[in-house]
Design an enzyme around this catalytic site. Sequence first.
Site, PDB file in Angstrom:
ATOM      1  N   PHE A   1     -62.603 -38.993  -7.261  1.00 63.01           N
ATOM      2  CA  PHE A   1     -63.155 -38.218  -8.379  1.00 63.01           C
ATOM      3  C   PHE A   1     -64.636 -38.567  -8.574  1.00 63.01           C
ATOM      4  CE2 PHE A   1     -58.716 -39.370  -9.209  1.00 63.01           C
ATOM      5  CZ  PHE A   1     -58.113 -38.124  -9.267  1.00 63.01           C
TER       6      PHE A   1
ATOM      7  N   CYS B   1     -60.379 -40.492 -19.447  1.00 60.59           N
ATOM      8  CA  CYS B   1     -61.200 -39.927 -20.537  1.00 60.59           C
ATOM      9  C   CYS B   1     -60.377 -38.988 -21.408  1.00 60.59           C
ATOM     10  CB  CYS B   1     -62.450 -39.244 -19.990  1.00 60.59           C
ATOM     11  SG  CYS B   1     -62.094 -37.917 -18.849  1.00 60.59           S
TER      12      CYS B   1
ATOM     13  N   ASP C   1     -64.277 -35.818  -3.736  1.00 60.20           N
ATOM     14  CA  ASP C   1     -64.203 -34.882  -4.862  1.00 60.20           C
ATOM     15  C   ASP C   1     -63.687 -33.545  -4.343  1.00 60.20           C
ATOM     16  OD1 ASP C   1     -65.679 -34.972  -7.880  1.00 60.20           O
ATOM     17  OD2 ASP C   1     -65.164 -32.978  -7.117  1.00 60.20           O
TER      18      ASP C   1
ATOM     19  N   ASP D   1     -61.964 -42.213 -11.442  1.00 59.89           N
ATOM     20  CA  ASP D   1     -62.533 -41.653 -12.681  1.00 59.89           C
ATOM     21  C   ASP D   1     -62.187 -40.168 -12.766  1.00 59.89           C
ATOM     22  OD1 ASP D   1     -64.016 -41.152 -14.956  1.00 59.89           O
ATOM     23  OD2 ASP D   1     -65.929 -41.051 -13.891  1.00 59.89           O
TER      24      ASP D   1
ATOM     25  N   ASN E   1     -58.514 -33.175  -2.149  1.00 55.70           N
ATOM     26  CA  ASN E   1     -57.723 -33.446  -3.333  1.00 55.70           C
ATOM     27  C   ASN E   1     -57.268 -34.901  -3.246  1.00 55.70           C
ATOM     28  OD1 ASN E   1     -55.635 -33.829  -5.164  1.00 55.70           O
ATOM     29  ND2 ASN E   1     -54.940 -31.712  -4.980  1.00 55.70           N
TER      30      ASN E   1
HETATM   31  N1  SAH Z   1     -67.181 -40.510 -11.539  1.00 55.02           N
HETATM   32  C1  SAH Z   1     -68.095 -39.427 -11.816  1.00 55.02           C
HETATM   33  C2  SAH Z   1     -67.538 -38.403 -12.776  1.00 55.02           C
HETATM   34  C3  SAH Z   1     -66.209 -37.832 -12.351  1.00 55.02           C
HETATM   35  S1  SAH Z   1     -65.753 -36.371 -13.191  1.00 55.02           S
HETATM   36  C4  SAH Z   1     -69.381 -40.024 -12.351  1.00 55.02           C
HETATM   37  O1  SAH Z   1     -69.367 -41.161 -12.815  1.00 55.02           O
HETATM   38  O2  SAH Z   1     -70.421 -39.367 -12.297  1.00 55.02           O
HETATM   39  C5  SAH Z   1     -64.275 -35.948 -12.401  1.00 55.02           C
HETATM   40  C6  SAH Z   1     -64.449 -35.295 -11.036  1.00 55.02           C
HETATM   41  O3  SAH Z   1     -63.151 -35.168 -10.447  1.00 55.02           O
HETATM   42  C7  SAH Z   1     -65.032 -33.883 -11.037  1.00 55.02           C
HETATM   43  O4  SAH Z   1     -66.220 -33.878 -10.275  1.00 55.02           O
HETATM   44  C8  SAH Z   1     -63.961 -33.004 -10.382  1.00 55.02           C
HETATM   45  O5  SAH Z   1     -64.487 -32.045  -9.493  1.00 55.02           O
HETATM   46  C9  SAH Z   1     -63.128 -34.020  -9.623  1.00 55.02           C
HETATM   47  N2  SAH Z   1     -61.729 -33.690  -9.383  1.00 55.02           N
HETATM   48  C10 SAH Z   1     -60.855 -33.051 -10.206  1.00 55.02           C
HETATM   49  N3  SAH Z   1     -59.625 -33.023  -9.649  1.00 55.02           N
HETATM   50  C11 SAH Z   1     -59.698 -33.679  -8.457  1.00 55.02           C
HETATM   51  C12 SAH Z   1     -58.753 -33.994  -7.441  1.00 55.02           C
HETATM   52  N4  SAH Z   1     -57.474 -33.640  -7.548  1.00 55.02           N
HETATM   53  N5  SAH Z   1     -59.182 -34.689  -6.357  1.00 55.02           N
HETATM   54  C13 SAH Z   1     -60.480 -35.080  -6.265  1.00 55.02           C
HETATM   55  N6  SAH Z   1     -61.414 -34.793  -7.205  1.00 55.02           N
HETATM   56  C14 SAH Z   1     -61.039 -34.105  -8.287  1.00 55.02           C
END
Ligand code: SAH
Length: 388
Positions: A222, A331, A243, A291, A270
Site C-alpha cells: 500500500f 486509518c 500499490d 499502510d 493487489n
Molecule cells: N503509505 C502511503 C499511503 C498509502 S494510502 C504513504 O505513506 O504515502 C493507501 C494506498 O493503498 C493507496 O495508494 C491505494 O492505491 C493502495 N491500495 C488500495 N488497495 C490496495 C490493494 N489491495 N493492494 C495494494 N495497494 C492497494
Amino acid sequence: MVEGPVVVSRKGEARVLRGHPWIFRTDVVRAQAITPGAVVKVEGPRGRHLGFAFYSARSEIRLRMIDRGETLSESFLRDRVAAAVRWRESVAEGAAAYRLVHGEGDRLPSLIVDRYGDHLVVQTLSQGTEARKDELVRILVELLRPAGILERNDPRVRALEGLDQRVGLLYGEVPERIEVKEADVTFEADLWRGQKTGLFLDQRENHLMARAYARGRVLDGFSYQGGFALHAARVAGEVLAVDTSAEAVAQIVRNAERNGLANVAARDANLFDLLRELHDRGERFDTVILDPPAFAKSKDAVEKAVRGYKEINLRALKLLEPGGCLITCSCSYHVHEADFEEILAAAAADAPATVTVVEKRGQARDHPVVLGVPETYYLKCFVLRKVA
Ligand code: SAH
C-alpha cells in the site's frame, strides 16, 4: 454576525458539557430562520448558554461547537488560524509539507489547511467554513504570503452538507506538480489530483520513524507514491513497493530516480494476492510496512475490515524473518486502537509468532487529537518486532 439562539436537547447539552463539538440534528430542539453556515449562539433546553457553533442546515451534524465562552471574538477565525500556524512551528519544525489547520484539533471544525512549501491547499468541509472561504483566504495571504492557494473541495463528505465537489484556484498560482522534501527525500506532489491534498501528511513522522527500523530487504505494501518506501530505501538494502494504482507506481519510480535511489522496485499489484504469492515462493523480508486505505469507512463495514486487517498482518508476519519489524497502520476510525491491537495479537497467534510491541504511534502531531473526542484519533501505527 451571530445568529440564534439555537436550542439543543438535554442530551445535546450534556454532550457539549462533556466537551464534544458535534450536535446532531435529532438533538436540536429549535433553530428558527438561521442562515446556512451561520455562527450561532447555542442554548440548553432551559436557556443555559453553552457557547457558539457553526450551523449546518443540511447535515446530520447540525452544530459544530467553536467556542464554549460567554462571547465570541470577531476575529476568532484569524486568531485560531494564527494559533494553529504558531503550534506548527514546534511540531512541524523544518518540514516543508505539513498540516497547518486540522479541523476540530485546532478549534476550527471542518477546516483543513495543508502547506506544501510556498503553496497552500484548503478544504472547507461544512457550510460554516464554506461560508468563510473568502475571509479565510485573506487571512492566509496576510499571515503566510503563499504563492498560491488551491481548494481541494472534492471529498464526498461535502455532499452531506449540500455542497458541490470542486477543485480550483483561490489565490495566486499552483503548478501541476510541486517538489517537497521530507528530510533528505524529495517527493513530487500533485496537489490538484493526488490523494488527500497530494501526500499523506498524517504519516510524515511515521515515515521518518520507519528509518530507525528498516533494514535488509523491505516490503512496503500500500505504498502510494512511496512515502515509506523511499525513506526505507535510504537506510535499507532493497525495497519492494506495491500499490494497485499504476499511476502511483509510476510516481514511485520517478521519485526513486529523482532521489538517486537505485534499490527501489515498484509493482502494480493487489497486495492480498501478492502476499500469498510471495509466501508460496518462499520469499522472506527483514522489514514489512503495511499502510492500507481505511478498510472500515463506516460502522457497518467493521467486521469485514477486521478480517482484512487480520489477513494482511498474518501474512506479513509469516513473510518476516525473526528479528525483523512489522510497521503496521490502520486509518479506520471505526477500528479503535484496542481493536487493532487485538487483531494484531490474533494474527501473531495464528502465524504463529512471538511478537513484541516496540512502539504505538498515531497520526503526526500536526494532526491534533482532541481528548474526549475519539473521532479525531483515526490513524494507528504499531511497530512490532517478530522475536521468533
Ligand atoms: N503509505 C502511503 C499511503 C498509502 S494510502 C504513504 O505513506 O504515502 C493507501 C494506498 O493503498 C493507496 O495508494 C491505494 O492505491 C493502495 N491500495 C488500495 N488497495 C490496495 C490493494 N489491495 N493492494 C495494494 N495497494 C492497494
